[in-house]
Scaffold this motif. Structure first.
Motif, PDB file in Angstrom:
ATOM      1  N   MET A   1       0.944  -1.510   0.405  1.00  0.00           N
ATOM      2  CA  MET A   1      -0.372  -0.214  -0.077  1.00  0.00           C
ATOM      3  C   MET A   1       1.037   1.097  -0.031  1.00  0.00           C
ATOM      4  SD  MET A   1      -2.546   1.296   3.030  1.00  0.00           S
ATOM      5  CE  MET A   1      -1.897   1.316   3.577  1.00  0.00           C
ATOM      6  N   SER A   2       0.583   2.077  -0.713  1.00  0.00           N
ATOM      7  CA  SER A   2       1.278   3.300  -0.621  1.00  0.00           C
ATOM      8  C   SER A   2       0.830   4.108  -0.143  1.00  0.00           C
ATOM      9  CB  SER A   2       1.396   3.991  -2.445  1.00  0.00           C
ATOM     10  OG  SER A   2       1.746   2.915  -3.330  1.00  0.00           O
ATOM     11  N   VAL A   3       1.896   4.819   0.553  1.00  0.00           N
ATOM     12  CA  VAL A   3       1.828   6.078   1.865  1.00  0.00           C
ATOM     13  C   VAL A   3       2.453   7.432   1.323  1.00  0.00           C
ATOM     14  CG1 VAL A   3       2.259   4.680   3.790  1.00  0.00           C
ATOM     15  CG2 VAL A   3       4.003   5.465   3.031  1.00  0.00           C
ATOM     16  N   LEU A   4       2.527   7.531  -0.375  1.00  0.00           N
ATOM     17  CA  LEU A   4       3.500   8.644  -0.930  1.00  0.00           C
ATOM     18  C   LEU A   4       3.646   8.293  -1.826  1.00  0.00           C
ATOM     19  CD1 LEU A   4       4.910  11.358  -0.065  1.00  0.00           C
ATOM     20  CD2 LEU A   4       6.553  10.385   0.280  1.00  0.00           C
ATOM     21  N   LYS A   5       3.746   9.327  -2.234  1.00  0.00           N
ATOM     22  CA  LYS A   5       3.641  10.261  -4.750  1.00  0.00           C
ATOM     23  C   LYS A   5       4.091  10.832  -4.955  1.00  0.00           C
ATOM     24  CE  LYS A   5       0.130   5.949  -5.673  1.00  0.00           C
ATOM     25  NZ  LYS A   5      -0.655   5.527  -6.284  1.00  0.00           N
ATOM     26  N   VAL A   6       5.161  10.879  -5.345  1.00  0.00           N
ATOM     27  CA  VAL A   6       5.514  11.599  -5.584  1.00  0.00           C
ATOM     28  C   VAL A   6       5.667  12.029  -7.538  1.00  0.00           C
ATOM     29  CG1 VAL A   6       7.691  13.629  -5.675  1.00  0.00           C
ATOM     30  CG2 VAL A   6       7.266  12.271  -3.641  1.00  0.00           C
ATOM     31  N   ASN A   7       4.536  12.942  -7.966  1.00  0.00           N
ATOM     32  CA  ASN A   7       4.105  13.075  -9.358  1.00  0.00           C
ATOM     33  C   ASN A   7       5.128  14.551 -10.026  1.00  0.00           C
ATOM     34  OD1 ASN A   7       2.857  11.105  -9.318  1.00  0.00           O
ATOM     35  ND2 ASN A   7       1.422  11.806  -8.812  1.00  0.00           N
ATOM     36  N   GLU A  27       6.180   3.031  -0.274  1.00  0.00           N
ATOM     37  CA  GLU A  27       5.301   1.821  -0.176  1.00  0.00           C
ATOM     38  C   GLU A  27       5.681   1.428   1.975  1.00  0.00           C
ATOM     39  OE1 GLU A  27       3.062  -0.297  -1.772  1.00  0.00           O
ATOM     40  OE2 GLU A  27       3.636   0.872  -3.415  1.00  0.00           O
ATOM     41  N   LYS A  28       4.232   1.724   2.198  1.00  0.00           N
ATOM     42  CA  LYS A  28       4.123   1.514   4.191  1.00  0.00           C
ATOM     43  C   LYS A  28       5.545   0.557   4.487  1.00  0.00           C
ATOM     44  CE  LYS A  28       0.457   0.754   7.542  1.00  0.00           C
ATOM     45  NZ  LYS A  28       1.636   0.357   8.921  1.00  0.00           N
ATOM     46  N   GLY A  29       5.916   1.081   5.275  1.00  0.00           N
ATOM     47  CA  GLY A  29       6.757  -0.305   6.160  1.00  0.00           C
ATOM     48  C   GLY A  29       8.165  -0.351   5.618  1.00  0.00           C
ATOM     49  N   GLU A  30       8.561   1.231   4.438  1.00  0.00           N
ATOM     50  CA  GLU A  30       9.390   0.403   3.219  1.00  0.00           C
ATOM     51  C   GLU A  30      10.785   1.143   4.243  1.00  0.00           C
ATOM     52  OE1 GLU A  30       9.625  -0.039  -1.150  1.00  0.00           O
ATOM     53  OE2 GLU A  30       8.051   1.515  -1.029  1.00  0.00           O
ATOM     54  N   ILE A  31      11.970   0.953   4.371  1.00  0.00           N
ATOM     55  CA  ILE A  31      13.292   1.274   4.910  1.00  0.00           C
ATOM     56  C   ILE A  31      13.710   2.408   3.272  1.00  0.00           C
ATOM     57  CG2 ILE A  31      15.000   1.980   5.427  1.00  0.00           C
ATOM     58  CD1 ILE A  31      14.322   0.173   7.630  1.00  0.00           C
ATOM     59  N   ILE A  32      13.437   2.767   3.047  1.00  0.00           N
ATOM     60  CA  ILE A  32      14.144   4.010   1.896  1.00  0.00           C
ATOM     61  C   ILE A  32      15.442   4.970   2.364  1.00  0.00           C
ATOM     62  CG2 ILE A  32      12.908   5.106  -0.046  1.00  0.00           C
ATOM     63  CD1 ILE A  32      11.989   3.106  -0.746  1.00  0.00           C
ATOM     64  N   GLY A  33      16.175   4.199   0.733  1.00  0.00           N
ATOM     65  CA  GLY A  33      17.729   5.199   1.138  1.00  0.00           C
ATOM     66  C   GLY A  33      17.862   6.437   0.097  1.00  0.00           C
ATOM     67  N   LEU A  34      18.111   7.409  -0.261  1.00  0.00           N
ATOM     68  CA  LEU A  34      18.484   8.025  -1.134  1.00  0.00           C
ATOM     69  C   LEU A  34      19.949   8.585  -1.209  1.00  0.00           C
ATOM     70  CD1 LEU A  34      15.358  11.190  -0.752  1.00  0.00           C
ATOM     71  CD2 LEU A  34      15.684   8.860  -1.125  1.00  0.00           C
ATOM     72  N   ILE A  35      20.469   8.618  -2.301  1.00  0.00           N
ATOM     73  CA  ILE A  35      22.102   8.453  -2.465  1.00  0.00           C
ATOM     74  C   ILE A  35      22.480   9.129  -3.282  1.00  0.00           C
ATOM     75  CG2 ILE A  35      22.405   6.587  -0.697  1.00  0.00           C
ATOM     76  CD1 ILE A  35      23.221   4.879  -3.492  1.00  0.00           C
ATOM     77  N   GLU A  59       3.992  17.416  -7.975  1.00  0.00           N
ATOM     78  CA  GLU A  59       3.198  16.944  -6.533  1.00  0.00           C
ATOM     79  C   GLU A  59       3.144  16.565  -5.757  1.00  0.00           C
ATOM     80  OE1 GLU A  59      -0.653  15.931  -7.855  1.00  0.00           O
ATOM     81  OE2 GLU A  59      -0.172  14.272  -8.383  1.00  0.00           O
ATOM     82  N   ILE A  60       3.091  16.232  -4.647  1.00  0.00           N
ATOM     83  CA  ILE A  60       3.717  15.396  -3.253  1.00  0.00           C
ATOM     84  C   ILE A  60       2.248  15.058  -2.397  1.00  0.00           C
ATOM     85  CG2 ILE A  60       4.542  14.571  -0.996  1.00  0.00           C
ATOM     86  CD1 ILE A  60       6.145  17.318  -2.118  1.00  0.00           C
ATOM     87  N   ILE A  61       2.071  14.289  -2.692  1.00  0.00           N
ATOM     88  CA  ILE A  61       0.629  13.591  -2.004  1.00  0.00           C
ATOM     89  C   ILE A  61       0.837  12.464  -1.058  1.00  0.00           C
ATOM     90  CG2 ILE A  61      -1.742  12.116  -2.206  1.00  0.00           C
ATOM     91  CD1 ILE A  61      -1.745  12.867  -5.197  1.00  0.00           C
ATOM     92  N   TYR A  62       0.472  12.764   0.119  1.00  0.00           N
ATOM     93  CA  TYR A  62       0.895  12.298   1.371  1.00  0.00           C
ATOM     94  C   TYR A  62      -0.136  10.930   1.652  1.00  0.00           C
ATOM     95  CZ  TYR A  62       5.672  13.709   3.220  1.00  0.00           C
ATOM     96  OH  TYR A  62       6.471  14.429   2.912  1.00  0.00           O
ATOM     97  N   LYS A 174       3.683   9.228  10.126  1.00  0.00           N
ATOM     98  CA  LYS A 174       3.526   7.601   9.996  1.00  0.00           C
ATOM     99  C   LYS A 174       5.090   7.425   8.578  1.00  0.00           C
ATOM    100  CE  LYS A 174      -1.522   8.107   9.089  1.00  0.00           C
ATOM    101  NZ  LYS A 174      -2.202   8.557   8.405  1.00  0.00           N
ATOM    102  N   ILE A 175       5.720   8.355   8.839  1.00  0.00           N
ATOM    103  CA  ILE A 175       6.686   7.863   7.914  1.00  0.00           C
ATOM    104  C   ILE A 175       7.477   9.214   8.562  1.00  0.00           C
ATOM    105  CG2 ILE A 175       7.631   8.964   5.738  1.00  0.00           C
ATOM    106  CD1 ILE A 175       4.814   8.503   4.412  1.00  0.00           C
ATOM    107  N   LEU A 176       8.707   8.784   9.124  1.00  0.00           N
ATOM    108  CA  LEU A 176       9.743   9.384   9.375  1.00  0.00           C
ATOM    109  C   LEU A 176      11.294   9.636   8.392  1.00  0.00           C
ATOM    110  CD1 LEU A 176      10.992   9.889  12.104  1.00  0.00           C
ATOM    111  CD2 LEU A 176      12.051   8.195  12.366  1.00  0.00           C
ATOM    112  N   LEU A 177      11.851  10.926   8.361  1.00  0.00           N
ATOM    113  CA  LEU A 177      11.995  11.311   7.545  1.00  0.00           C
ATOM    114  C   LEU A 177      13.934  11.219   8.461  1.00  0.00           C
ATOM    115  CD1 LEU A 177      11.060  14.097   5.018  1.00  0.00           C
ATOM    116  CD2 LEU A 177      10.759  11.466   4.710  1.00  0.00           C
TER     117      LEU A 177
END
Length: 260
Positions: A1-7, A27-35, A59-62, A174-177
């Motif tokens: 399930m998506s929790v954030l979309k950036v278009n 997606e919900k529950g992922e650990i995502i890396g930005l490098i 757009e950014i949709i939370y 719900k999302i930690l940056l």
């Protein structure tokens, strides 16, 4: 399930294109890396996600059910949609106690009214007591309870990092940056951070997005990685896919990344 979309998100500062037509689906529950190299647009993206910057386009949709567009929201409003962050340079209230720093994190979620505060009605005391107890619970979980009355500026670097994360979690996101959480840490502290981030994800049922230059940390804990260069998203995939991506190796990782 998506929790954030950036278009097709873009941010320009005059003639400088800091972020250019970036699209993400988290997606919900992922650990995502930005490098990516310094100046690649990673922190600019974080500032867009949290409303510090307004997008030039895209757009950014939370909250996908309510269609919460950050283009229309200020940072304090975005917090209500479950977004919290830390910063590359630790931003604590240095002359406040550890406990008071965490209590500040609950501020956006307090329910009592101005009237109940002014007249000290029962609802005020009930909320204050509940918030205090929750703050202590967070300090227990982060092994900071014995330091609750110390000033934040007197903590060790590692403890300050943990305190900043605890304060962010007080907002019940719900999302930690996390913006370069391992910056300034020694190898032992970085190893502990590895376990801490995974523990936070499981304990608080969070999606975590982190910016990080420590490739061993990124490759060990992230399910997916997005690579930025000059404001463009140039690659995405699993850690193994990123390690084998020739463009990423040449532009950023280097051959030593294959040993991570």
């Amino acid at each position: 399930m998506s929790v954030l979309k950036v278009n097709n998100l873009s941010k320009n500062f005059g003639g400088i294109k800091a972020v250019t037509e970036v699209s993400l689906n988290i997606e919900k529950g992922e650990i995502i890396g930005l490098i990516g190299p310094n100046g690649a647009g990673k922190t600019t993206l974080f500032n867009l996600l949290t409303g510090i910057y307004t997008p030039t386009s895209g757009e950014i949709i939370y909250d996908l059910d309510k269609k919460a567009y950050t283009k229309d929201l200020k940072p304090h409003k975005i917090t209500h949609y479950g977004i919290a962050r830390t910063f590359q340079n630790i931003r604590l209230f240095q002359n406040m106690t550890v406990l008071d720093n965490v209590l500040m994190g609950f501020h956006s979620g307090l329910k009592y009214s101005i009237v109940s505060t002014f007249f000290r009605l029962p609802s005020y005391y009930k909320t204050e007591k509940s918030t205090y107890d929750e703050a202590l619970e967070l300090l227990i979980k982060f092994n900071l309870l014995d330091k609750k009355n110390e000033l934040a500026k007197n903590l060790s670097y590692g403890d300050q990092r943990r305190l900043e994360i605890a304060r962010a979690l007080a907002a019940k996101p719900k999302i930690l940056l996390l913006d370069e959480p391992a910056a300034g840490m020694n190898p032992k502290e970085t190893k502990e951070l590895n376990f801490l981030i995974q523990w936070i994800r499981e304990t608080f049922d969070l999606t975590i997005i982190l910016i990080e230059h420590d490739m061993s940390l990124v490759m060990n804990i992230c399910e997916r990685i997005f690579v930025f260069d000059y404001g463009h998203l140039v690659a995405s995939g699993t850690p193994l896919e990123i390690q084998r991506n020739e463009r990423v190796i040449k532009a950023y990782l280097g051959e030593e990344a294959l040993q991570c």
